[in-house]
Design an enzyme around this catalytic site. Structure first.
Site, PDB file in Angstrom:
ATOM      1  N   SER A  18      61.527 -52.525  22.569  1.00 25.00           N
ATOM      2  CA  SER A  18      62.369 -51.194  21.963  1.00 25.00           C
ATOM      3  C   SER A  18      63.701 -52.039  20.909  1.00 25.00           C
ATOM      4  CB  SER A  18      62.782 -49.894  21.281  1.00 25.00           C
ATOM      5  OG  SER A  18      62.748 -49.408  20.089  1.00 25.00           O
TER       6      SER A  18
ATOM      7  N   ASP B 119      52.230 -49.401  16.347  1.00 21.64           N
ATOM      8  CA  ASP B 119      53.416 -48.986  16.445  1.00 21.64           C
ATOM      9  C   ASP B 119      54.077 -47.338  15.767  1.00 21.64           C
ATOM     10  OD1 ASP B 119      56.658 -48.138  17.243  1.00 21.64           O
ATOM     11  OD2 ASP B 119      56.450 -50.732  18.016  1.00 21.64           O
TER      12      ASP B 119
ATOM     13  N   HIS C 163      54.260 -46.938  21.542  1.00 18.78           N
ATOM     14  CA  HIS C 163      55.831 -47.538  21.898  1.00 18.78           C
ATOM     15  C   HIS C 163      56.366 -47.596  22.887  1.00 18.78           C
ATOM     16  CE1 HIS C 163      59.488 -49.076  19.709  1.00 18.78           C
ATOM     17  NE2 HIS C 163      60.333 -48.125  20.106  1.00 18.78           N
TER      18      HIS C 163
END
Length: 435
Positions: free
Chosen positions: A209, A308, A375
């Site tokens: 991320s 995502d 994610h």
């Protein structure tokens, strides 16, 4: 269930609507970690390989605060010392290193960054003193077949700017926020070099991320600080954030990145080639990987879910673009999407794949783009490498990354559209929030 401590933390903050989106993502990632740890701690490792610590369960690794923090001027948002967790390698992995930068969103306003100061995303005073290493950081060969015995480092994230901020941007109007992301990166690298990284024969920089975005930004820097004759590569997980308008035609993500770059002075950490070809008022666009990916010289692997959930919830369908809540259930559980909504999400996937066309032609790059509603997939055993992990061409993410890193084969795996892959571990965000 979300812990009472986390619930109180979330409810106590006075954040802008934009910053609430980041907070929501962080809480969900924490929740995912809790489920991952619970599952991992209850399972037994059945590998016949070496188990250096005499236990099949995940190992707790203590927090190490940066020793040269004051000397380097490298501080978290609140002025505390940055931290990392390190576990020494063993056997054939003594001279190999894998680094993983954790994620946690961004802050682009004084209000938002101030809210992070009292949390682990802005202060080492609030960080867990012990963390479990799993996924790409696991020491078990059955869970991490190619990197299990390497030196492993988890770099904590406490600057809110993907390790890109500069002190010249710090405000003096009554706040005590420090924007030292670039200095944190440099100081941690200096310390790890002194701990043996300088003698590495193989190295892999990874991140998830916002930490994956930091990996994009610093991939070539990482290559430069290491010996020229060793294998150095990078892995970015769930961090190919798209510069796309949301369903209401608003530039939600671009606005957030613009505020981050302006507030934290991140421009100096951005790709120079991108800055040269971009007008000064739009330099923030060089925080989007699609704008500078092809300029990265170091071999790079992309792990990315085409659906995502963070990007769907906060870039493509943020709350302010859906005032009637028509997407509420869909964007929290893809199984709740109707046919029209799925068509829109397929269009978002198509935008991603179009951007990645050039990557497929770059020999040193690799990718694993699956069609899961998740994610970050590299830091959890369940998605990295387990009997129930997502697969493309019958390969897990760990196997695909290993094939690419060691040159066993060219790896550019792109999944078919949702819901064709039965191995996907799709997260039910609505169930998680309500329970």
């Amino acid at each position: 269930m979300i812990s009472q401590r986390l619930r109180r933390l979330i409810l106590s903050q006075k954040w802008t609507k934009k910053e609430w989106t980041v907070a929501a993502a962080v809480s969900l990632v924490v929740l995912m970690y809790a489920f991952s740890f619970l599952s991992e701690s209850q399972s037994k490792d059945r590998s016949n390989g070496a188990q250096p610590f005499g236990s099949s369960s995940a190992v707790s690794v203590p927090l190490t605060l940066l020793r040269n923090s004051k000397e380097k001027g490298a501080f978290c948002l609140d002025g505390s010392s940055p931290g990392y967790h390190i576990q020494k390698g063993f056997g054939s992995g003594l001279e190999s290193w894998v680094l993983h930068i954790e994620g946690g969103g961004w802050c682009g306003t004084i209000e938002g960054c101030s809210s992070r100061r009292g949390t682990q995303l802005g202060s080492s005073n609030s960080m867990d003193l012990q963390v479990q290493f799993s996924g790409i950081l696991s020491s078990l060969p059955s869970q991490n077949p190619d990197f299990f015995n390497w030196n492993k480092v988890k770099i904590r994230y406490c600057d809110g700017g993907s390790l890109s901020g500069h002190p010249e941007a710090e405000f003096t109007n009554g706040t005590t926020l420090l924007f030292r992301g670039q200095l944190i990166w440099e100081a941690i690298m200096d310390e790890l070099l002194s701990l043996g990284l300088s003698n590495a024969k193989q190295a892999l920089l990874s991140g998830c991320s916002a930490g994956g975005l930091a990996t994009f930004l610093h991939c070539d820097d990482f290559r430069e600080i290491l010996p020229k004759d060793i294998t150095v590569k990078c892995l970015a997980d769930a961090s190919f954030f798209l510069n796309e308008k949301d369903i209401a035609g608003q530039n939600t993500m671009a606005s957030l990145y613009q505020s981050v770059v302006n507030l934290q002075g991140s421009e100096k950490s951005l790709d120079k080639e991108c800055l040269t070809r971009t007008e000064s008022s739009k330099h923030y666009q060089c925080l989007f990987p699609q704008e500078f990916l092809m300029n990265i010289k170091t071999p790079l692997f992309l792990v990315h879910p085409a659906y995502d959930f963070w990007q769907i919830q906060h870039i493509f369908v943020p709350d302010n673009s859906d005032p009637r809540g028509e997407w509420f259930r869909c964007k929290r559980n893809i199984l709740q999407c109707n046919s029209e909504q799925l068509e829109v999400l397929h269009g978002y996937r198509n935008s991603l794949l179009k951007i990645l066309d050039d990557v497929q032609q770059k020999k040193k790059f690799g990718m694993f783009v699956n069609s899961c509603f998740v994610h970050c997939q590299t830091w959890m055993t369940e998605t990295w490498h387990s009997p129930n992990s997502p697969r493309i061409n019958n390969k897990t993410i760990a196997e695909s990354v290993g094939d690419w890193y060691f040159g066993r084969k060219d790896v550019k795996h792109i999944d078919c559209p949702f819901p064709c892959n039965p191995t996907c571990r799709n997260m039910d965000m609505l169930h998680s929030i309500l329970h």
